[in-house]
Design an enzyme around this catalytic site. Structure first.
Site, short mmCIF file in Angstrom:
data_model
loop_
_atom_site.label_atom_id
_atom_site.label_comp_id
_atom_site.label_asym_id
_atom_site.label_seq_id
_atom_site.Cartn_x
_atom_site.Cartn_y
_atom_site.Cartn_z
N HIS A 1 -4.21 4.21 6.75
CA HIS A 1 -3.08 3.78 5.91
C HIS A 1 -1.74 4.07 6.59
CE1 HIS A 1 -5.65 3.11 2.34
NE2 HIS A 1 -6.35 4.12 2.84
N ASP B 1 0.83 -1.20 0.00
CA ASP B 1 0.00 0.00 0.00
C ASP B 1 0.87 1.26 0.00
OD1 ASP B 1 -1.97 1.91 0.45
OD2 ASP B 1 -2.29 1.36 2.54
#
Length: 581
Positions: free
Chosen positions: A394, A221
């Site tokens: 995130h 990610d």
């Protein structure tokens, strides 16, 4: 031969299989085959995540999400991947594996399953949300949902997929360790590292074990790679909510992402602590609560939840409304409350509105518009990050470094980000020991081929954006989008004229109809000039004995376009309509 079968069952490196007795045919097949990793979305964009892994006659898909339209995609509701490659290789497809239940990872599943059907593997929360989507599209009876928990291992053709617990802004998120004949591919999915998470920290121990055993390629990610440090814990938000509830004697409205059950749990617990009742509004929020309650992911204090219709009979200081609309969506509950179109709730002076989310870049104008309207109604709006009301789901740079240090991948493929995110993440991986020549920054449709020793981009497959407009899928192409943009920017003029079928003379008209170009009542002189220009074009064609309606339409269009640009510097869409009588 028994050793050979064991190696294959455990998904060991192909080279390991060569240590066992193989005939020449088997040996040549193993040496010839390469693992193909094909991103069909999620690169050079935020959202629409979907990746294909293919080896020989087997294929699996990881995630199947939607993207959301940009401001110039007029009328487009959703953006989904191009599934052509999956349809072409449907016989190879062994299953779809989903990391978590956010729209950018599950939103396209119904559209995919309408074209190619395969088993879907996910965790309980993820599958609960997928089931709702399949039911909505009348596909629930056709698609097999298989539920797993972190630690489970699933065999799908030559692939062995291991579910690994990670932290994210939705419950039941996982990473995948995919053991293939050429090595282990680690796909983190969306994640962060939260040591104080209610459901436990990201399973760093297992990631370290995988790193020690050898990770061929890491696909990680990249969403927050520009941010230094660590992503704050979700506990910070609970503390921020407590500060906003404490000593507040007005009605409170909280808007957040419907999928963030940890955040909603904090709202429920804080409301109960201060003796407030909670009502929920917004379809996605209601659906999410339903699934979360059924699966036991929410612990609702007794008597806390009430029907939305009941809040009118309660004192303002005893009410909390949990709403959708943190991204300024036009049909969301917060939008309708702000602009007085909600059937049951209207924002009142003194209401405290808590926006517990961060607006994504393309939604900032929409969110600002709602905030301004809320202020206009006299509400108190709390939305700044400094208030501690939102944290990202995130990983930031230091967390990404931890993952690289644990996994020690030979090759690195950054995913989930725009070009700058991918490039920055590539440079970060070099700091963590990955050789620059072993980094592959791909584009959607790129075919990344891996053997045990090499990783290269070799060709492309069909990939791109398919637009969903209402019930139409794929019927809004580049020409339609261009026309919509033209209409939105410059408006439209329709020229209607009736022409004699006998001699081509004008019987009635030309009549000029405009939409989005000028206000007719204030521009009568211009309208008359447009009629004259159109009539001159028709008469000129008549003198040349042109009876081809297409040619006449072209003449009208060219003459009007030239005149309008000369006099107004505008370029509206011009549609001549000729009727033969």
């Amino acid at each position: 031969m028994l050793h050979q079968q064991r190696y294959r069952a455990e998904g060991k490196h192909a080279a390991a299989c060569l240590l066992c007795p193989l005939d020449e045919t088997e040996r040549s097949i193993l040496l010839a085959e390469k693992l193909k990793i094909i991103p069909l979305g999620g690169l050079d964009e935020i959202g629409k995540n979907i990746t294909v892994l293919e080896y020989g006659k087997d294929m699996i898909v990881v995630d199947c999400g939607v993207g959301f339209p940009d401001e110039d995609m007029y009328g487009v509701d959703l953006v989904i991947p191009d599934f052509s490659y999956l349809v072409q290789n449907a016989k190879k497809l062994r299953g779809m594996f989903i990391t978590h239940g956010h729209e950018d990872h599950i939103g396209s599943i119904p559209y995919c399953m309408q074209q190619v059907i395969c088993p879907i593997h996910g965790t309980a929360m993820t599958n609960g949300l997928i089931k709702l989507k399949l039911e909505e599209h009348r596909l629930a009876d056709k698609v097999k949902l298989i539920t797993h928990k972190p630690g489970d291992v699933v065999k799908a053709g030559c692939f062995t997929v291991e579910f690994i617990h990670v932290n994210h802004s939705i419950a039941d998120a996982v990473a995948f360790a995919i053991h293939t004949p050429v090595g282990t591919i680690l796909m983190t999915g969306d994640f962060k590292i939260d040591p104080t998470a209610k459901d436990g920290m990201t399973d760093l121990a297992r990631l370290g074990e995988l790193g020690n055993n050898g990770v061929l390629a890491l696909m990680c990610d990249s969403t927050n790679v520009e941010r230094q440090g660590y992503t704050p814990s979700e506990n910070i938000v609970a503390e921020g909510l407590d500060r906003q509830f404490k000593n507040c004697d007005q009605r409170i409205v909280v808007t957040t992402f419907a999928s963030n059950m940890h955040r909603i749990q904090a709202v429920l617990a804080t409301a109960a602590r201060y003796g407030r009742k909670v009502a929920v509004t917004g379809r996605s929020m209601e659906n999410m609560l339903k699934v979360a309650q059924e699966l036991g992911y929410l612990k609702i204090p007794a008597g806390t939840i009430v029907d939305l219709s009941a809040i009118k009979s309660l004192p303002k200081n005893k009410v909390v409304i949990v709403s959708t609309g943190s991204q300024g969506e036009n049909m969301s509950a917060l939008y309708r409350m702000a602009f007085s179109t909600h059937k049951q709730v209207d924002i009142q002076s003194g209401d405290r509105i808590i926006i517990s989310a961060s607006a994504i870049t393309r939604k900032k104008k929409a969110v600002s518009r709602i905030i301004n309207e809320l202020y206009r109604k006299g509400a108190e709006v709390v939305y700044e990050k400094s208030e501690g009301l939102h944290v990202s789901g995130h990983a930031c740079q230091e967390e990404l470094k931890i993952i690289h240090a644990l996994c020690k991948p030979k090759f690195f493929i950054p995913v989930h980000g725009e070009q700058r995110h991918l490039q920055i993440h590539g440079k970060l991986s070099v700091q963590m020991g990955v050789s620059p020549k072993n980094i592959r920054i791909a584009e959607i449709g790129s075919v990344i081929e891996l053997s045990g020793k090499t990783c290269k981009i070799n060709g492309t497959v069909p990939a791109g954006k398919v637009f969903v407009d209402g019930t139409g899928v794929g019927d809004v192409g580049s020409v339609v989008r261009r026309d919509r943009k033209h209409l939105a920017q410059d408006g439209m003029i329709v020229v209607c004229v009736n022409i004699s079928s006998q001699d081509g003379s004008v019987i009635t008209g030309p009549d000029i109809i405009t939409r989005g170009f000028i206000y007719v009542k204030e521009s009568e002189d211009l309208m008359e000039e447009l009629r004259n220009v159109a009539l001159d074009a028709i008469e000129r064609c008549g003198k040349k004995r042109i009876r081809d309606w297409t040619a006449i339409k072209t003449a009208i269009k060219n003459d009007l376009s030239g005149y309008l640009y000369k006099t107004t510097k505008r370029n509206p869409m011009i549609l001549p309509v000729i009727m033969e009588i």
